[in-house]
Design a protein around this motif. Structure first.
Motif, PDB file in Angstrom:
ATOM      1  N   ASP A 190      -2.755   9.058   6.190  1.00 21.45           N
ATOM      2  CA  ASP A 190      -2.085   7.746   6.649  1.00 21.45           C
ATOM      3  C   ASP A 190      -2.071   8.081   8.277  1.00 21.45           C
ATOM      4  OD1 ASP A 190      -0.302   5.994   7.553  1.00 21.45           O
ATOM      5  OD2 ASP A 190       1.146   6.185   5.951  1.00 21.45           O
ATOM      6  N   ALA A 191      -3.059   6.975   8.925  1.00 19.69           N
ATOM      7  CA  ALA A 191      -3.114   7.183  10.305  1.00 19.69           C
ATOM      8  C   ALA A 191      -1.721   6.909  10.910  1.00 19.69           C
ATOM      9  CB  ALA A 191      -4.054   6.279  11.010  1.00 19.69           C
ATOM     10  N   ARG A 192      -0.973   6.122  10.403  1.00 11.60           N
ATOM     11  CA  ARG A 192       0.375   5.790  11.127  1.00 11.60           C
ATOM     12  C   ARG A 192       1.206   7.103  11.094  1.00 11.60           C
ATOM     13  NH1 ARG A 192       2.886   1.874   6.812  1.00 11.60           N
ATOM     14  NH2 ARG A 192       2.064   3.560   5.393  1.00 11.60           N
TER      15      ARG A 192
ATOM     16  N   MET B 235       0.760  -1.319   0.057  1.00 13.10           N
ATOM     17  CA  MET B 235       0.063   0.017  -0.052  1.00 13.10           C
ATOM     18  C   MET B 235       0.691   1.241   0.005  1.00 13.10           C
ATOM     19  SD  MET B 235      -3.302  -1.041   2.647  1.00 13.10           S
ATOM     20  CE  MET B 235      -3.938   0.583   2.445  1.00 13.10           C
ATOM     21  N   ASP B 236       2.137   1.110   0.475  1.00 15.32           N
ATOM     22  CA  ASP B 236       2.907   2.345   0.324  1.00 15.32           C
ATOM     23  C   ASP B 236       3.736   2.332  -1.114  1.00 15.32           C
ATOM     24  OD1 ASP B 236       2.695   3.225   3.030  1.00 15.32           O
ATOM     25  OD2 ASP B 236       3.888   1.494   3.618  1.00 15.32           O
ATOM     26  N   PRO B 237       3.856   3.581  -1.448  1.00 11.36           N
ATOM     27  CA  PRO B 237       3.322   5.016  -0.883  1.00 11.36           C
ATOM     28  C   PRO B 237       1.912   4.961  -1.677  1.00 11.36           C
ATOM     29  CG  PRO B 237       4.662   5.419  -2.938  1.00 11.36           C
ATOM     30  CD  PRO B 237       4.994   3.891  -2.603  1.00 11.36           C
TER      31      PRO B 237
ATOM     32  N   SER C 190      -1.127  -2.818  -8.120  1.00  8.67           N
ATOM     33  CA  SER C 190      -1.070  -1.627  -7.480  1.00  8.67           C
ATOM     34  C   SER C 190      -1.645  -1.840  -6.054  1.00  8.67           C
ATOM     35  CB  SER C 190      -2.003  -0.511  -8.169  1.00  8.67           C
ATOM     36  OG  SER C 190      -1.875   0.737  -7.710  1.00  8.67           O
ATOM     37  N   LEU C 191      -1.283  -1.129  -5.084  1.00 11.56           N
ATOM     38  CA  LEU C 191      -1.550  -1.097  -3.633  1.00 11.56           C
ATOM     39  C   LEU C 191      -1.687  -2.566  -3.136  1.00 11.56           C
ATOM     40  CD1 LEU C 191      -4.805   1.433  -3.971  1.00 11.56           C
ATOM     41  CD2 LEU C 191      -2.632   1.723  -2.607  1.00 11.56           C
TER      42      LEU C 191
END
Length: 632
Positions: free
Chosen positions: A215-217, A124-126, A144-145
């Motif tokens: 991005d909650a992280r 999922m990054d980026p 993708s993702l």
């Protein structure tokens, strides 16, 4: 500022029992608050000739009593219970300030860390900036993702990628809301209130929003960074934030590269984070300085959650910044910024206005800035100076600050002495409706604050919010707002369960037929939005929901109140920093008497305790709805 005119409206409102028609007396009670002149809120006290104003000399220990300790805890934290205030009184001024400022000595091991849901998957990054970007990547690479496109000939081959994109959006919003509620609870229960008060200050100063970061992280990492540097030296604060992944994303510094510098980073560093905006005849820096600063920060980027300096993208050529030349990098530019008197004055002034009052004399700001700069930008030294000063305890500084929405709720819960912040109603949603939602500042400049917090509409909404806190819905009525799918997607789900095809289920309006064939398309956006919610709900942990955990009857009895007047006096003493007039107090006494009827505070007959609790809550609601309660 008087509660009246309003006693008559309050008294008439009290004749309608909240057990029968809570809305009736609630609206009436708030109406008299709105009718008061709002210009009085936050207006400075007339202090002509007062010797303490502007005086940075420490307050004498003999002059530090209960009222001064309450003010100190209100501003260097969010207020507290009478017992907590008495503890500070016993420590004396120097000891009380040390307890709050040197909070590392206070054990906070009982505070629970944020319980992450683990929503982020490999690949999922980026995270792409848009659905279109995710689709382009899928077309180019077949993946993708972290998910593959479907085999050739499949219906909607890119649907898995679109589903995953919307899952990323939905899950991060939900997780960020969980993070905000965790932080709100931490503010309520922490034994280190100044640590959280300053973390909130830096969140506003270095404003960063989940809306763009996605991005909650990264939002969690920034929150930890701000807390770790809450009262450190200012250079370390700025460097930590300039290397923070959320900030790097928010200010587009991945696009700040050699030969094509992006000025966002350099401009905000100067205008908002260090020196302040140029104004009038004051020109602390030029547009050329902004460009040169931006060049110095080229190559400052991130690998997901880690800062990285990319030398190949950095412009290491000669630069001239604020009159200094050389092959300047980001740290050298920051050192030059910190040498400027304007920087010390801007930061010291902003901290002062946050903790003391908006009205800051220019000479006092220059002196505070000088002291901050000469201390090596040690924030703790500045905080000790401010919180110990006679100026801090002068009349213009006391009970003249309009509480921000977050401070309003946190201070309410801390003064109630609750063991945890209620989540029914949802505190961050309530604060958001009043103009301040944690982790969602309106823009890079943060919240305007001050007098902008109060309008007739928001004052009315503040009263409504306090009613919902004291008289919350049941858990069944409230449900789980973090599981309420928007109607458009809920309709898609209902149609799919009836056997409709994706095309039919996602049509706008009525889908009368379920026999339509799937459209010849690579993906269906509305179905992707629906699937995003479904999977996010499966993986993001539920927010535990609970109502206000407080027993007002036990509180007033423990305080020694034996009658209605004693109960009202305790509530006013405990919660208000602005005293009511005698007529205002009398109106509250009448209200509580009418609510109790013949029941005494300590009556033990069946049903009496509950009746007393409801009567006290209705009285406290009127206190919370008043203009006076908006000041701290």
């Amino acid at each position: 500022m008087a509660l009246l005119p309003g006693a008559q409206a309050l008294s008439s409102a009290a004749t309608l029992k909240h057990r029968v028609h809570p809305e009736s007396w609630a609206v009436a009670a708030i109406a008299w608050c709105v009718a008061l002149p709002l210009a009085a809120i936050g207006a400075p006290v007339d202090t002509a000739g007062h010797a303490w104003v502007g005086d940075l000399a420490p307050l004498a220990e003999s002059e530090f009593g209960y009222e001064q300790a309450a003010h100190l805890l209100e501003r260097a934290g969010f207020g507290g219970t009478p017992a907590e205030i008495r503890e500070l009184v016993a420590l004396g001024l120097e000891g009380a300030v040390a307890r709050l400022v040197d909070y590392e000595a206070v054990d906070d091991s009982a505070l629970a860390p944020f319980d992450e849901s683990g929503i982020w998957d490999p690949g999922m990054d980026p995270f792409p900036p848009s659905r279109a970007a995710a689709v382009r990547r899928a077309r180019r690479h077949g993946r993708s993702l972290g998910v593959d496109v479907l085999p050739e000939g499949s219906s909607r081959p890119i649907q898995p990628v679109v589903d995953k994109f919307f899952y990323g959006l939905r899950s991060n919003v939900l997780e960020t809301r969980r993070l905000a509620l965790w932080w709100a609870d931490r503010m309520v229960v922490t034994p280190r209130p100044l640590e959280e008060k300053m973390t909130l200050f830096w969140h506003d100063h270095f404003a960063t929003s989940e809306v763009k970061v996605r991005d909650a992280r990264k939002m969690h990492l920034q929150n930890r960074t701000l807390r770790a540097h809450a009262t450190a030296d200012f250079k370390s604060v700025v460097l930590a934030v300039m290397r923070d992944p959320a900030m790097l994303v928010y200010l587009d510094n991945r696009e700040n590269v050699k030969d094509h510098p992006n000025e966002n980073f350099g401009r905000e560093l100067l205008e908002l984070f260090t020196m302040g905006q140029n104004s009038g005849d004051t020109r602390n820096y030029t547009e050329q300085d902004v460009r040169e600063a931006s060049r110095a920060f080229t190559g400052w980027t991130n690998d997901v959650l880690d800062y990285r300096f990319d030398a190949e993208l950095h412009d290491d050529g000669p630069k001239t910044f604020l009159g200094r030349g050389g092959n300047l990098g980001g740290e050298e530019v920051l050192d030059i910024i910190l040498e400027q008197p304007a920087t010390g004055e801007f930061i010291a002034g902003k901290v002062y206005r946050y903790l003391v009052r908006e009205d800051l004399d220019a000479a006092l700001q220059v002196e505070l800035g000088r002291r901050l700069r000469e201390s090596g930008y040690e924030l703790k030294a500045l905080l000790r100076t401010i919180l110990s000063s006679r100026d801090f305890y002068s009349p213009p500084s006391v009970a003249t600050q309009i509480k921000s929405p977050v401070a309003l709720f946190v201070s309410t819960y801390r003064k109630l002495g609750v063991p945890r912040a209620p989540t029914v109603p949802d505190m961050n949603s309530l604060a958001g409706r009043l103009g301040q939602q944690l982790l969602y500042p309106p823009n890079v400049a943060g919240w305007a604050g001050g007098r902008t917090w109060i309008t007739p509409a928001t004052l009315l909404e503040r009263g409504n919010a306090m009613r919902s806190v004291l008289f919350p819905p049941t858990l069944e009525e409230f449900g789980h707002p973090d599981r309420r799918m928007p109607g458009i997607y809920r309709q898609v789900g209902e149609r799919l369960t009836r056997g409709m095809t994706i095309t039919a289920a996602t049509k706008q309006g009525d889908a009368a037929s379920n026999t339509l064939a799937d459209a010849d398309e690579e993906y269906n956006t509305r179905y992707g939005g629906y699937r995003g919610y479904v999977v996010a709900y499966e993986r993001v942990k539920l927010v535990p929901r609970h109502v206000l955990d407080v027993d007002l009857r036990a509180m007033v009895l423990a305080a020694g109140a034996t009658d209605v007047e004693g109960a009202v006096d305790h509530l006013l003493h405990r919660f208000l920093r602005v005293p009511l007039t005698g007529r205002g107090r009398a109106a509250l006494v009448r209200h509580l008497k009418q609510e109790l009827e013949s029941t005494g505070l300590d009556a033990q007959d069946p049903g009496a305790p509950q009746k007393v609790e409801e009567a006290l809550r209705s009285t406290l609601y009127l206190v919370f709805s008043s203009p006076e309660y908006q000041l701290g």
